[in-house]
Design a protein around this motif. Structure first.
Motif, PDB file in Angstrom:
ATOM      1  N   LEU A   9       0.830  -1.199   0.000  1.00 39.13           N
ATOM      2  CA  LEU A   9       0.000   0.000   0.000  1.00 39.13           C
ATOM      3  C   LEU A   9       0.868   1.254   0.000  1.00 39.13           C
ATOM      4  O   LEU A   9       0.645   2.172  -0.796  1.00 39.13           O
ATOM      5  CB  LEU A   9      -0.938   0.008   1.206  1.00 39.13           C
ATOM      6  CG  LEU A   9      -1.819   1.249   1.350  1.00 39.13           C
ATOM      7  CD1 LEU A   9      -2.713   1.411   0.123  1.00 39.13           C
ATOM      8  CD2 LEU A   9      -2.641   1.171   2.610  1.00 39.13           C
ATOM      9  N   LEU A  10       1.863   1.299   0.864  1.00 40.32           N
ATOM     10  CA  LEU A  10       2.759   2.461   0.919  1.00 40.32           C
ATOM     11  C   LEU A  10       3.446   2.668  -0.428  1.00 40.32           C
ATOM     12  O   LEU A  10       3.492   3.770  -0.959  1.00 40.32           O
ATOM     13  CB  LEU A  10       3.801   2.294   2.024  1.00 40.32           C
ATOM     14  CG  LEU A  10       4.891   3.362   2.089  1.00 40.32           C
ATOM     15  CD1 LEU A  10       4.288   4.731   2.359  1.00 40.32           C
ATOM     16  CD2 LEU A  10       5.924   3.007   3.143  1.00 40.32           C
ATOM     17  N   TRP A  11       3.982   1.597  -0.985  1.00 42.87           N
ATOM     18  CA  TRP A  11       4.691   1.697  -2.259  1.00 42.87           C
ATOM     19  C   TRP A  11       3.760   2.165  -3.373  1.00 42.87           C
ATOM     20  O   TRP A  11       4.122   3.016  -4.179  1.00 42.87           O
ATOM     21  CB  TRP A  11       5.345   0.369  -2.611  1.00 42.87           C
ATOM     22  CG  TRP A  11       6.295   0.485  -3.746  1.00 42.87           C
ATOM     23  CD1 TRP A  11       6.102   0.053  -5.021  1.00 42.87           C
ATOM     24  CD2 TRP A  11       7.578   1.113  -3.731  1.00 42.87           C
ATOM     25  NE1 TRP A  11       7.192   0.359  -5.793  1.00 42.87           N
ATOM     26  CE2 TRP A  11       8.116   1.006  -5.029  1.00 42.87           C
ATOM     27  CE3 TRP A  11       8.324   1.735  -2.753  1.00 42.87           C
ATOM     28  CZ2 TRP A  11       9.368   1.515  -5.361  1.00 42.87           C
ATOM     29  CZ3 TRP A  11       9.572   2.236  -3.088  1.00 42.87           C
ATOM     30  CH2 TRP A  11      10.072   2.125  -4.375  1.00 42.87           C
ATOM     31  N   TYR A  32       4.291   9.978  -7.261  1.00 46.87           N
ATOM     32  CA  TYR A  32       5.425  10.234  -8.155  1.00 46.87           C
ATOM     33  C   TYR A  32       4.915  10.496  -9.573  1.00 46.87           C
ATOM     34  O   TYR A  32       5.330  11.452 -10.232  1.00 46.87           O
ATOM     35  CB  TYR A  32       6.360   9.019  -8.115  1.00 46.87           C
ATOM     36  CG  TYR A  32       7.630   9.153  -8.918  1.00 46.87           C
ATOM     37  CD1 TYR A  32       8.766   9.709  -8.346  1.00 46.87           C
ATOM     38  CD2 TYR A  32       7.705   8.696 -10.225  1.00 46.87           C
ATOM     39  CE1 TYR A  32       9.957   9.809  -9.067  1.00 46.87           C
ATOM     40  CE2 TYR A  32       8.884   8.796 -10.944  1.00 46.87           C
ATOM     41  CZ  TYR A  32      10.003   9.348 -10.373  1.00 46.87           C
ATOM     42  OH  TYR A  32      11.165   9.451 -11.083  1.00 46.87           O
ATOM     43  N   GLU A  33       4.004   9.645 -10.032  1.00 46.25           N
ATOM     44  CA  GLU A  33       3.442   9.809 -11.376  1.00 46.25           C
ATOM     45  C   GLU A  33       2.543  11.046 -11.456  1.00 46.25           C
ATOM     46  O   GLU A  33       2.565  11.775 -12.449  1.00 46.25           O
ATOM     47  CB  GLU A  33       2.675   8.554 -11.796  1.00 46.25           C
ATOM     48  CG  GLU A  33       3.565   7.358 -12.037  1.00 46.25           C
ATOM     49  CD  GLU A  33       4.637   7.590 -13.097  1.00 46.25           C
ATOM     50  OE1 GLU A  33       4.358   8.270 -14.117  1.00 46.25           O
ATOM     51  OE2 GLU A  33       5.761   7.111 -12.897  1.00 46.25           O
ATOM     52  N   ALA A  34       1.744  11.278 -10.411  1.00 41.03           N
ATOM     53  CA  ALA A  34       0.840  12.440 -10.406  1.00 41.03           C
ATOM     54  C   ALA A  34       1.616  13.749 -10.476  1.00 41.03           C
ATOM     55  O   ALA A  34       1.145  14.728 -11.065  1.00 41.03           O
ATOM     56  CB  ALA A  34      -0.041  12.418  -9.154  1.00 41.03           C
ATOM     57  N   LEU A  35       2.807  13.773  -9.907  1.00 44.90           N
ATOM     58  CA  LEU A  35       3.645  14.972  -9.966  1.00 44.90           C
ATOM     59  C   LEU A  35       4.359  15.110 -11.312  1.00 44.90           C
ATOM     60  O   LEU A  35       5.000  16.118 -11.579  1.00 44.90           O
ATOM     61  CB  LEU A  35       4.689  14.944  -8.848  1.00 44.90           C
ATOM     62  CG  LEU A  35       4.139  15.122  -7.437  1.00 44.90           C
ATOM     63  CD1 LEU A  35       5.223  14.848  -6.404  1.00 44.90           C
ATOM     64  CD2 LEU A  35       3.569  16.522  -7.263  1.00 44.90           C
ATOM     65  N   GLY A  36       4.249  14.086 -12.148  1.00 44.25           N
ATOM     66  CA  GLY A  36       4.860  14.132 -13.465  1.00 44.25           C
ATOM     67  C   GLY A  36       6.333  13.799 -13.469  1.00 44.25           C
ATOM     68  O   GLY A  36       7.037  14.044 -14.451  1.00 44.25           O
ATOM     69  N   LEU A  37       6.824  13.215 -12.377  1.00 45.50           N
ATOM     70  CA  LEU A  37       8.239  12.915 -12.291  1.00 45.50           C
ATOM     71  C   LEU A  37       8.639  11.761 -13.202  1.00 45.50           C
ATOM     72  O   LEU A  37       9.753  11.730 -13.718  1.00 45.50           O
ATOM     73  CB  LEU A  37       8.637  12.620 -10.850  1.00 45.50           C
ATOM     74  CG  LEU A  37       8.469  13.802  -9.888  1.00 45.50           C
ATOM     75  CD1 LEU A  37       8.745  13.372  -8.461  1.00 45.50           C
ATOM     76  CD2 LEU A  37       9.375  14.938 -10.292  1.00 45.50           C
ATOM     77  N   GLY A  38       7.735  10.815 -13.412  1.00 45.98           N
ATOM     78  CA  GLY A  38       8.032   9.706 -14.303  1.00 45.98           C
ATOM     79  C   GLY A  38       8.276  10.190 -15.717  1.00 45.98           C
ATOM     80  O   GLY A  38       9.242   9.791 -16.380  1.00 45.98           O
ATOM     81  N   PHE A  58      15.915   5.661 -11.040  1.00 44.20           N
ATOM     82  CA  PHE A  58      15.772   6.957 -10.383  1.00 44.20           C
ATOM     83  C   PHE A  58      14.501   6.986  -9.533  1.00 44.20           C
ATOM     84  O   PHE A  58      14.511   7.452  -8.397  1.00 44.20           O
ATOM     85  CB  PHE A  58      15.753   8.081 -11.418  1.00 44.20           C
ATOM     86  CG  PHE A  58      15.650   9.445 -10.811  1.00 44.20           C
ATOM     87  CD1 PHE A  58      16.750  10.048 -10.234  1.00 44.20           C
ATOM     88  CD2 PHE A  58      14.440  10.132 -10.801  1.00 44.20           C
ATOM     89  CE1 PHE A  58      16.659  11.306  -9.650  1.00 44.20           C
ATOM     90  CE2 PHE A  58      14.339  11.385 -10.228  1.00 44.20           C
ATOM     91  CZ  PHE A  58      15.450  11.970  -9.655  1.00 44.20           C
ATOM     92  N   ARG A  59      13.405   6.446 -10.074  1.00 46.08           N
ATOM     93  CA  ARG A  59      12.131   6.413  -9.335  1.00 46.08           C
ATOM     94  C   ARG A  59      12.310   5.628  -8.040  1.00 46.08           C
ATOM     95  O   ARG A  59      11.897   6.079  -6.967  1.00 46.08           O
ATOM     96  CB  ARG A  59      11.028   5.785 -10.179  1.00 46.08           C
ATOM     97  CG  ARG A  59       9.692   5.701  -9.447  1.00 46.08           C
ATOM     98  CD  ARG A  59       8.622   5.081 -10.333  1.00 46.08           C
ATOM     99  NE  ARG A  59       8.828   3.672 -10.509  1.00 46.08           N
ATOM    100  CZ  ARG A  59       8.178   2.723  -9.799  1.00 46.08           C
ATOM    101  NH1 ARG A  59       7.299   3.054  -8.892  1.00 46.08           N
ATOM    102  NH2 ARG A  59       8.414   1.460 -10.031  1.00 46.08           N
ATOM    103  N   GLN A  60      12.929   4.473  -8.114  1.00 47.27           N
ATOM    104  CA  GLN A  60      13.112   3.658  -6.920  1.00 47.27           C
ATOM    105  C   GLN A  60      14.013   4.344  -5.896  1.00 47.27           C
ATOM    106  O   GLN A  60      13.760   4.271  -4.696  1.00 47.27           O
ATOM    107  CB  GLN A  60      13.679   2.290  -7.302  1.00 47.27           C
ATOM    108  CG  GLN A  60      12.655   1.432  -8.006  1.00 47.27           C
ATOM    109  CD  GLN A  60      13.164   0.050  -8.318  1.00 47.27           C
ATOM    110  OE1 GLN A  60      14.220  -0.356  -7.858  1.00 47.27           O
ATOM    111  NE2 GLN A  60      12.407  -0.686  -9.113  1.00 47.27           N
TER     112      GLN A  60
END
Length: 89
Positions: free
Chosen positions: A46-48, A55-61, A70-72
């Motif tokens: 759940l946390l992950w 992370y995706e909502a912020l557009g970082l991906g 980098f994401r990990q």
């Protein structure tokens, strides 16, 4: 007498105005008949999932071109801030 007053003042300062939790009616842990806790997994899915979604909502991906390593690393630093010491600079 002066030491007792100082000790009480210190205890009050540490408590920061918090009351004392009355546990008088609770049975000791050994007396309870609850089943023992079992750890099924060390991974918190759940946390992950929440962190990956943020992370995706912020557009970082998209901004990093989908760089999985980098994401990990970014998410690991959020979960365990000391993990940055384990990653070479």
């Amino acid at each position: 007498m002066e030491l007792a007053a100082l000790m009480e003042a210190g205890r009050e300062k540490i408590r920061g105005g918090q009351g004392v939790l009355d546990l008088a009616g609770l049975a000791p842990r050994a007396a309870r008949q609850a089943a023992p806790a079992v750890v099924d997994s060390k991974r918190s899915a759940l946390l992950w999932d929440v962190l990956c979604g943020a992370y995706e909502a912020l557009g970082l991906g998209e901004a990093t071109g989908g760089d999985e390593a980098f994401r990990q690393m970014v998410l690991a630093r959020l979960v365990e801030p000391t993990s940055k010491e384990q990653v070479p600079a």
